[in-house]
Write a protein that holds these residues in place. Structure first.
Motif, short mmCIF file in Angstrom:
data_model
loop_
_atom_site.label_atom_id
_atom_site.label_comp_id
_atom_site.label_asym_id
_atom_site.label_seq_id
_atom_site.Cartn_x
_atom_site.Cartn_y
_atom_site.Cartn_z
N LEU A 109 3.29 -7.82 2.26
CA LEU A 109 3.09 -6.42 2.61
C LEU A 109 2.14 -6.29 3.80
O LEU A 109 2.39 -5.50 4.72
CB LEU A 109 2.57 -5.63 1.41
N ALA A 110 1.09 -7.08 3.82
CA ALA A 110 0.13 -7.02 4.92
C ALA A 110 0.81 -7.33 6.25
O ALA A 110 0.58 -6.63 7.24
CB ALA A 110 -1.01 -8.00 4.67
N LEU A 111 1.65 -8.34 6.28
CA LEU A 111 2.33 -8.72 7.51
C LEU A 111 3.30 -7.63 7.97
O LEU A 111 3.39 -7.32 9.16
CB LEU A 111 3.06 -10.05 7.34
N GLU A 112 4.00 -7.01 7.02
CA GLU A 112 4.94 -5.94 7.37
C GLU A 112 4.22 -4.71 7.90
O GLU A 112 4.65 -4.09 8.88
CB GLU A 112 5.79 -5.59 6.16
N LEU A 113 3.09 -4.35 7.28
CA LEU A 113 2.35 -3.17 7.72
C LEU A 113 1.69 -3.41 9.08
O LEU A 113 1.58 -2.48 9.88
CB LEU A 113 1.28 -2.79 6.69
N ALA A 114 1.30 -4.64 9.34
CA ALA A 114 0.63 -4.95 10.61
C ALA A 114 1.59 -5.05 11.77
O ALA A 114 1.21 -4.79 12.91
CB ALA A 114 -0.15 -6.26 10.48
N ASP A 115 2.84 -5.39 11.49
CA ASP A 115 3.77 -5.65 12.58
C ASP A 115 4.69 -4.46 12.84
O ASP A 115 4.59 -3.81 13.87
CB ASP A 115 4.59 -6.91 12.28
N GLY A 116 5.58 -4.14 11.93
CA GLY A 116 6.57 -3.12 12.21
C GLY A 116 6.34 -1.78 11.55
O GLY A 116 6.90 -0.77 11.97
N LEU A 117 5.54 -1.76 10.53
CA LEU A 117 5.37 -0.53 9.75
C LEU A 117 3.94 0.00 9.87
O LEU A 117 3.28 0.32 8.87
CB LEU A 117 5.73 -0.78 8.28
N THR A 118 3.48 0.13 11.09
CA THR A 118 2.09 0.55 11.31
C THR A 118 1.85 1.99 10.84
O THR A 118 0.76 2.31 10.38
CB THR A 118 1.69 0.40 12.78
N ALA A 119 2.85 2.84 10.93
CA ALA A 119 2.68 4.22 10.45
C ALA A 119 2.52 4.24 8.93
O ALA A 119 1.75 5.04 8.39
CB ALA A 119 3.86 5.09 10.88
N THR A 120 3.23 3.36 8.25
CA THR A 120 3.08 3.25 6.80
C THR A 120 1.68 2.76 6.47
O THR A 120 1.04 3.26 5.54
CB THR A 120 4.15 2.31 6.22
N GLY A 121 1.20 1.78 7.24
CA GLY A 121 -0.17 1.29 7.04
C GLY A 121 -1.19 2.39 7.27
O GLY A 121 -2.18 2.50 6.54
N ALA A 122 -0.96 3.22 8.27
CA ALA A 122 -1.88 4.33 8.55
C ALA A 122 -1.86 5.36 7.43
O ALA A 122 -2.90 5.91 7.05
CB ALA A 122 -1.52 4.98 9.88
N ALA A 123 -0.67 5.61 6.87
CA ALA A 123 -0.57 6.55 5.75
C ALA A 123 -1.30 6.02 4.53
O ALA A 123 -1.96 6.77 3.80
CB ALA A 123 0.90 6.83 5.43
N LEU A 124 -1.23 4.71 4.31
CA LEU A 124 -1.96 4.09 3.20
C LEU A 124 -3.46 4.23 3.43
O LEU A 124 -4.19 4.63 2.53
CB LEU A 124 -1.54 2.62 3.07
N ALA A 125 -3.91 3.93 4.65
CA ALA A 125 -5.34 4.02 4.96
C ALA A 125 -5.87 5.44 4.84
O ALA A 125 -7.03 5.65 4.50
CB ALA A 125 -5.60 3.48 6.37
N ALA A 126 -5.02 6.42 5.10
CA ALA A 126 -5.41 7.83 5.00
C ALA A 126 -5.34 8.35 3.57
O ALA A 126 -5.72 9.50 3.31
CB ALA A 126 -4.54 8.68 5.91
N GLY A 127 -4.85 7.52 2.66
CA GLY A 127 -4.73 7.94 1.27
C GLY A 127 -3.56 8.87 1.03
O GLY A 127 -3.48 9.52 0.00
N GLN A 128 -2.61 8.93 1.97
CA GLN A 128 -1.44 9.79 1.81
C GLN A 128 -0.39 9.17 0.91
O GLN A 128 0.43 9.88 0.32
CB GLN A 128 -0.84 10.10 3.18
N ILE A 129 -0.37 7.82 0.85
CA ILE A 129 0.54 7.10 -0.05
C ILE A 129 -0.28 6.01 -0.73
O ILE A 129 -1.37 5.66 -0.28
CB ILE A 129 1.74 6.46 0.70
N ASP A 130 0.25 5.48 -1.81
CA ASP A 130 -0.42 4.37 -2.47
C ASP A 130 0.29 3.07 -2.13
O ASP A 130 1.31 3.06 -1.44
CB ASP A 130 -0.52 4.59 -3.98
N VAL A 131 -0.25 1.95 -2.60
CA VAL A 131 0.30 0.65 -2.23
C VAL A 131 1.72 0.47 -2.77
O VAL A 131 2.54 -0.18 -2.12
CB VAL A 131 -0.66 -0.49 -2.65
N GLN A 132 2.04 1.06 -3.91
CA GLN A 132 3.40 0.96 -4.43
C GLN A 132 4.39 1.66 -3.51
O GLN A 132 5.49 1.16 -3.28
CB GLN A 132 3.49 1.52 -5.86
#
Length: 152
Positions: A109-132
Motif C-alpha cells: 500500500l505504501a508503494l502504491e500511495l507514493a507512486d501512482g495514488l498520491t491523491a489517495t495518500g493525501a486523502a488518508l493523511a487528511a483523515g478523509q478516508i481510512d486505511v481500508q
C-alpha cells in the motif's frame, strides 16, 4: 465539549491530538459530542497511518547501505514508490513484531500511495478516508493505466 470549538473542523495533527488527549468523553452529556470525538480519533488514526506508510515507502526505496557515506547512500535511492531493498517487509515485520504478511500489506500500500495514488495518500493523511478505503482504492486501480488510476 467547549463551546466555540468545532472538533470536526480541526485537521488531524498535533493540535487535534493535544485537544483529544485532554478530553474525557465520559464527562460529556451530549452523545453527539462523544460521537464527534470518536470521529476525530478516526481522523487521527488515518493521519498516523499515512505518516507510517510514507515512512515505509521511504525505507523501501533505500538500498542496503551499511558502511557507505550518507551522500553515497542517498545517490543510490530509487524514486519514491520504488523498491530498492531485498525483503523490506521482513525488516519491517521484525521491527514492528508483526507478521511478514501484515508488513507486506503495509509495504504494498505504501508503494502504491507514493507512486501512482498520491491523491489517495493525501486523502488518508487528511483523515478523509481510512486505511481500508485506501487499500480498496488501490485494489480497484491495480489494472488501470496510471492516468485513469490518478483520476480515480
Amino acid at each position: 465539549m467547549d463551546d466555540g470549538v468545532d472538533i470536526a473542523a480541526i485537521a488531524p495533527g498535533a493540535e487535534l491530538a493535544a485537544l483529544l488527549s485532554a478530553l474525557r468523553p465520559a464527562d460529556f452529556d451530549d452523545d453527539y459530542d462523544v460521537l464527534e470525538v470518536v470521529a476525530a480519533w478516526d481522523r487521527m488514526i488515518a493521519w498516523a497511518n499515512a505518516g507510517q506508510l510514507a515512512a515505509v515507502a521511504e525505507f523501501a526505496r533505500r538500498p542496503w547501505s551499511i558502511g557507505e557515506t550518507p551522500d553515497v547512500a542517498r545517490a543510490k535511492h530509487g524514486p519514491l514508490g520504488s523498491l530498492r531493498r531485498d525483503n523490506p517487509d521482513d525488516e519491517i515485520a521484525a521491527r514492528l513484531s508483526i507478521s511478514s504478511g501484515s508488513a507486506g500489506f503495509r509495504l504494498g500500500l505504501a508503494l502504491e500511495l507514493a507512486d501512482g495514488l498520491t491523491a489517495t495518500g493525501a486523502a488518508l493523511a487528511a483523515g478523509q478516508i481510512d486505511v481500508q478505503k485506501a487499500r480498496s482504492i488501490a485494489d480497484g486501480c491495480c489494472y488501470l493505466d496510471p492516468a485513469t488510476a490518478a483520476q480515480v
